[in-house]
Design an enzyme around this catalytic site. Structure first.
Site, short mmCIF file in Angstrom:
data_model
loop_
_atom_site.label_atom_id
_atom_site.label_comp_id
_atom_site.label_asym_id
_atom_site.label_seq_id
_atom_site.Cartn_x
_atom_site.Cartn_y
_atom_site.Cartn_z
N LYS A 37 31.81 -89.58 -58.98
CA LYS A 37 30.85 -88.50 -58.68
C LYS A 37 30.05 -88.85 -57.44
O LYS A 37 30.03 -90.02 -57.01
CB LYS A 37 29.92 -88.31 -59.88
CG LYS A 37 28.94 -89.46 -60.09
CD LYS A 37 28.15 -89.30 -61.38
CE LYS A 37 27.22 -90.48 -61.57
NZ LYS A 37 26.68 -90.55 -62.94
N TYR A 263 2.73 -93.50 -37.32
CA TYR A 263 1.89 -92.39 -37.76
C TYR A 263 0.80 -92.84 -38.73
O TYR A 263 0.98 -93.78 -39.49
CB TYR A 263 2.77 -91.34 -38.45
CG TYR A 263 3.71 -90.64 -37.51
CD1 TYR A 263 3.25 -90.01 -36.35
CD2 TYR A 263 5.08 -90.60 -37.78
CE1 TYR A 263 4.12 -89.36 -35.49
CE2 TYR A 263 5.96 -89.94 -36.93
CZ TYR A 263 5.47 -89.33 -35.78
OH TYR A 263 6.34 -88.69 -34.94
C1 LIG Z 1 27.18 -91.55 -63.76
C2 LIG Z 1 27.69 -91.43 -65.15
C3 LIG Z 1 28.49 -92.44 -65.70
C4 LIG Z 1 28.75 -93.75 -65.01
O1 LIG Z 1 27.65 -94.58 -65.22
P1 LIG Z 1 27.54 -96.03 -64.51
O2 LIG Z 1 26.30 -96.60 -65.06
O3 LIG Z 1 27.44 -95.76 -63.05
O4 LIG Z 1 28.75 -96.78 -64.86
C5 LIG Z 1 29.02 -92.21 -66.95
N1 LIG Z 1 28.76 -91.07 -67.62
C6 LIG Z 1 27.99 -90.09 -67.13
C7 LIG Z 1 27.76 -88.86 -67.93
C8 LIG Z 1 27.42 -90.24 -65.88
O5 LIG Z 1 26.65 -89.28 -65.39
#
Ligand SMILES: *Cc1c(COP(=O)(O)O)cnc(C)c1O
Length: 377
Positions: A37, A263
């Protein structure tokens, strides 16, 4: 070569090594879903997928349909699981790529089922249950109305149920063990409610941390993201970070004590100083909250970002280096020589997990795949 003011190096050897490490740890205890993802956590699906394909990993986890499109384009023929509830339009677009949907509740099941009905097809579905108490989606199966809601989902003929799933709220061994025990009971109840074909239903709730630290959380499938990229809270020393954000020094100047920098005049020079301007800023994902809090590496040493910085430039106090030149490499995250800006460093500076930063950096900057195995030996 510098392709842009800032760029990301993606260490393919590290990802390959992490994949092999995870596969060895999980062995045959569960199937592995490689989570790609957010464009492979900013590392680039085009770089990560070929490694996943080469190892024959049977399932990948995506969120946007674009990732499913990219995976199929790259030749991935395995199963694609969306690991969050999708909008109707996403479900529609996912059909052509065989995306299996995460059912976020009884009403969400209707959304997915209606899309399937309009096409006259069935969609493979994983029913989320709130067994772990993350409470962001999923059926509250233990509540009085829970079984009825599950019944409504299972009654939708357009959904081919192939999974029961949950997600853990905490990277804490006891919390995960407790959630996994609840998941076991509730997933069993869900399976009993399924009329037939329940052998094809995979139970899954484990992330990297859970799968690597609490084997009882693995069930039939583990969803591994963080560990592939070498950035997990699971205490596994074999895993190697794969991501480096770099830039280079643009201008160098000496300024007298007493001057304020950047800034809002938040930083005052207490001594004569050697300041370097680096050509990336908050619009490049180096959030303003890092100004005055984070360090970078130049010439293999740590130097602080001192100003409340700008959209596309920031200032580093390089006085301790004695000498710095335009063109010197700057590392925001990752290693240079024997020094490293770690995830813990970023978390300390930013107050949030490092992925909060690098998943964005990877999508804002050009990515350059590198191989570092030879150097690591
Ligand atoms: C991102 C995600 C994972 C993976 O988790 P990690 O801690 O990065 O291994 C698994 N299940 C869901 C639903 C997620 O959103």
């Amino acid at each position: 070569m510098t392709p842009a003011p800032g760029w990301v190096e993606v260490d393919l050897d590290a990802i390959e090594h992490n994949l092999d490490t995870v596969l060895r740890r999980i062995d045959d205890t569960a199937d592995v879903c490689a989570v790609v993802k957010a464009d492979a956590y900013g590392h680039g699906i085009e770089h990560v997928l070929p490694l996943v394909i080469a190892r024959g990993i049977g399932t990948i986890g995506i969120t946007s349909t674009d990732e499913a499109v990219a995976a199929r384009f790259l030749g991935y023929t395995g199963r694609i699981l969306r690991i969050r509830p999708a909008l109707a339009e996403e479900v529609e677009e996912g059909i052509a790529h065989g995306v299996e949907e995460w059912i976020g509740g009884a009403d969400h099941a209707e959304v997915v089922a209606r899309v399937a009905a309009a096409r006259g097809i069935r969609i493979r579905a994983h029913v989320s249950i709130n067994a772990t108490g993350i409470t962001r989606d999923g059926i509250e199966l233990a509540a009085p109305g829970g079984p009825d809601e599950m019944g409504r989902v299972l009654a939708r003929r357009e959904l081919e149920i192939v999974g029961v799933c949950s997600h853990f709220p905490c990277e804490d061994r006891a919390d995960v063990a407790h959630g996994a025990a609840a998941f076991q009971v509730q997933a069993a109840a869900a399976l009993r409610a399924m009329p037939a074909g329940r052998d094809a239903v995979r139970r899954h709730c484990a992330t990297s941390f859970a799968a690597l630290t609490v084997p009882e959380s693995r069930f039939d499938l583990v969803r591994i993201g963080a560990a592939l990229y070498g950035d997990t809270a699971a205490p596994d020393p074999a895993l190697r970070p794969a991501f480096t954000l770099k830039s280079r020094v643009a201008a160098v100047n000496r300024y007298p004590a007493g001057r304020t920098v950047g800034y809002e005049r938040t930083h005052r020079l207490e001594r004569d100083a050697l300041l370097a301007s680096v050509p990336i800023g908050y619009a490049d994902g180096v959030q303003r909250s890092l100004g005055g809090r984070a360090s970078v590496l130049i010439r293999g040493r740590r130097v602080p970002i001192v100003d409340r910085h700008a959209m596309n430039t920031l200032t580093v106090d390089a006085t301790s280096l004695g000498h710095v030149e335009p063109g010197d490499e700057v590392v925001f995250y990752g290693s240079q020589g024997d020094e490293r800006i770690s995830s813990a460093d970023l978390e300390h500076a930013n107050g949030h997990i490092a992925a909060d930063l690098y998943s964005v950096w990877g999508r804002l900057h050009p990515r350059v795949p590198v191989r570092t195995a030879a150097r690591a030996l």
